[in-house]
Design an enzyme around this catalytic site. Structure first.
Site, PDB file in Angstrom:
ATOM      1  CB  SER A  50      -6.931  27.857  74.388  1.00  0.00           C
ATOM      2  OG  SER A  50      -6.638  29.231  74.214  1.00  0.00           O
ATOM      3  CE  LYS A  94     -11.102  26.525  71.547  1.00  0.00           C
ATOM      4  NZ  LYS A  94     -10.611  27.387  70.507  1.00  0.00           N
TER       5      LYS A  94
END
Ligand code: ARG
Length: 464
Positions: free
Chosen positions: A283, A289
């Site tokens: 991300s 992430k």
């Protein structure tokens, strides 16, 4: 090329002026059907060869055509070929260039042929190759699944119904479920291929031809089993493309379901699998992430593949026999669906090859959620001879008790068990463990590791 002709070089005889720019824009297919160039030249070579063998065109002209077509093909492959929208489609682009290269003999190539049987032949050749490519892609994916299944034939995980914990299953069993699905998908592509393997060439515009052509010879030369037996049907149906799209849709649906599982499994809440960095993305704002984008995109691609199937069904459904220009709209749908199916298959293959099952997480999840309640009920039937319905009821009460105590079934005491049914003894605890549970499911096709390994061996034999 001859972009500036006042009227079309192919049918100029009947036309006083060339087309309006908008007419050209709506009519031209060269922007996409150039993908059929190789098949178009292959078909033309077979046709020319046959015209020579049947003494319809003399052998010098046939030889000039043969050589010229090879030159055109090499220009296309080298990227030097100038495609022209004024020449509408791949068929006329190739023929016009052939004329520039060899002159007058080029005009004899279209004897006993129409673009209607020509395009039907080219497109069948193209779709036939895609059936083979789909089978190859599916087999690679199945091999990746077999490797996962063999390694994890005995690893336990929760099996779900309604996405609620149902019974423990094995990792290998879950992987092999997809091998069965993808195996049927491959079978559908093979079936479609064998049904489409009839040659439209020689059907001409719609009625056949008065020239003494040999349709069997061209069919065999192009690797078809036989010529299509009805010239009207040969130029006017696209069910071969629709069968490909239908098979592709079902296959994409399977890919999408598996992709959905991978998205769920790779989440922080499940942690059943770790996808490799090679098939994940990060991300731009949240540093922690690792996103399963490949799985998500595979899941999404079913939309366009389904869409292509519906679009072409809709194009075809109202067409009177034989050819109508509507049918030119078949190609982009099939090209797009095929491209995305092959990409999805390759991406899934890569993800499965690279992914790591999180055994401790799978096992912990398998043991939670009262997953061996059915084993308990079966034990009551087998050992205490209770009717299954009564066993179900007793087990339900014990699940409720465990839930109230905040524990799982194997954590209940024998006294707790006896509160459910007085005749329960300590033997019951043997069936409450998840490993015993899966090992007991030895019915054919069941989740027991031995059953899974037997299916792995069977599929290895099939795929060899
Ligand atoms: N470009 C056309 C197609 O893709 C080729 C066939 C044209 N036939 C015709 N009668 N206009 O369908």
């Amino acid at each position: 090329m001859t972009d500036d002709t006042a009227s079309n070089a192919m049918w100029g005889g009947r036309f006083a002026s060339g087309p309006d720019a908008i007419m050209e824009a709506i009519n031209a297919s060269i922007g996409f059907d150039r993908r059929l160039a190789r098949q178009d030249i292959e078909g033309s070579r077979a046709h020319a060869q046959m015209l020579g063998a049947q003494a319809i065109v003399d052998s010098d002209d046939v030889e000039a055509i043969r050589k010229g077509l090879l030159t055109v093909l090499s220009e296309i492959e080298a990227g030097t070929f100038q495609f022209s929208a004024a020449l509408e489609d791949i068929h006329m682009n190739v023929e016009a260039r052939l004329k520039e290269i060899i002159g007058a003999p080029a005009g004899r190539l279209h004897t006993a042929r129409s673009r209607n049987d020509q395009v039907a032949t080219d497109f069948r050749l193209w779709v036939r190759e895609q059936c083979d490519a789909a089978v190859t892609g599916l087999e690679a994916l199945m091999r990746a699944l077999l490797a996962q299944a063999e390694a994890g034939a005995a690893w336990v995980m929760p099996g779900f119904t309604h996405l609620q914990t149902a019974q423990p299953v094995t990792w290998g069993h879950h992987m092999m479920a997809y091998v069965e699905m993808f195996g049927r998908d491959a079978g559908r592509f093979r079936d479609a291929r064998s049904r489409m393997n009839e040659c439209p060439l020689g059907a001409a515009a719609l009625a056949g031809t008065s020239f003494p052509i040999d349709r069997h010879a061209t069919a065999i030369a192009l690797g078809f089993d036989r010529p299509c037996a009805n010239s009207l049907d040969a130029v006017s149906d696209r069910d071969f493309a629709l069968e490909f799209l239908a098979a592709a849709s079902i296959c994409a649906m399977h890919l999408s379901r598996f992709a959905e599982e991978l998205v769920i499994w790779s989440s922080a809440q499940f942690r059943f699998v770790v996808l490799s960095d090679r098939f994940s993305t990060g991300s731009s704002i949240m540093p922690q992430k690792k996103n399963p984008d490949a799985a998500e995109l595979i899941r999404a691609k079913i939309g366009r593949i389904f869409g292509a199937n519906v679009a072409l069904m809709t194009v075809m459904k109202g067409l009177p026999l034989a050819y109508s220009k509507d049918m030119q709209e078949d190609k982009e749908q099939v090209f797009d669906a095929a491209d995305n199916l092959m990409l999805a298959l390759a991406a899934m293959d890569g993800m499965v090859r690279d992914m790591t099952a999180n055994r401790p997480a799978l096992e912990a999840a398998a043991a939670s959620g009262f997953s061996t309640a059915t084993d308990l009920a079966d034990w009551l039937v087998r050992e205490l001879n209770l009717p299954f319905r009564e066993a179900h009821h007793v087990t339900g009460a014990l699940v409720k008790l465990a839930e109230d105590k905040g524990c799982d079934l194997p954590d209940l005491s024998l006294a707790d068990m006896k509160s459910g049914h007085a005749r329960i003894d300590a033997g019951v605890f043997d069936v409450l463990g998840v490993h015993n549970s899966v090992a007991s499911r030895t019915s054919y096709g069941g989740t027991a590791p031995d059953q899974v390994l037997a299916q792995v061996a069977r599929w290895k034999g099939i795929l060899r």
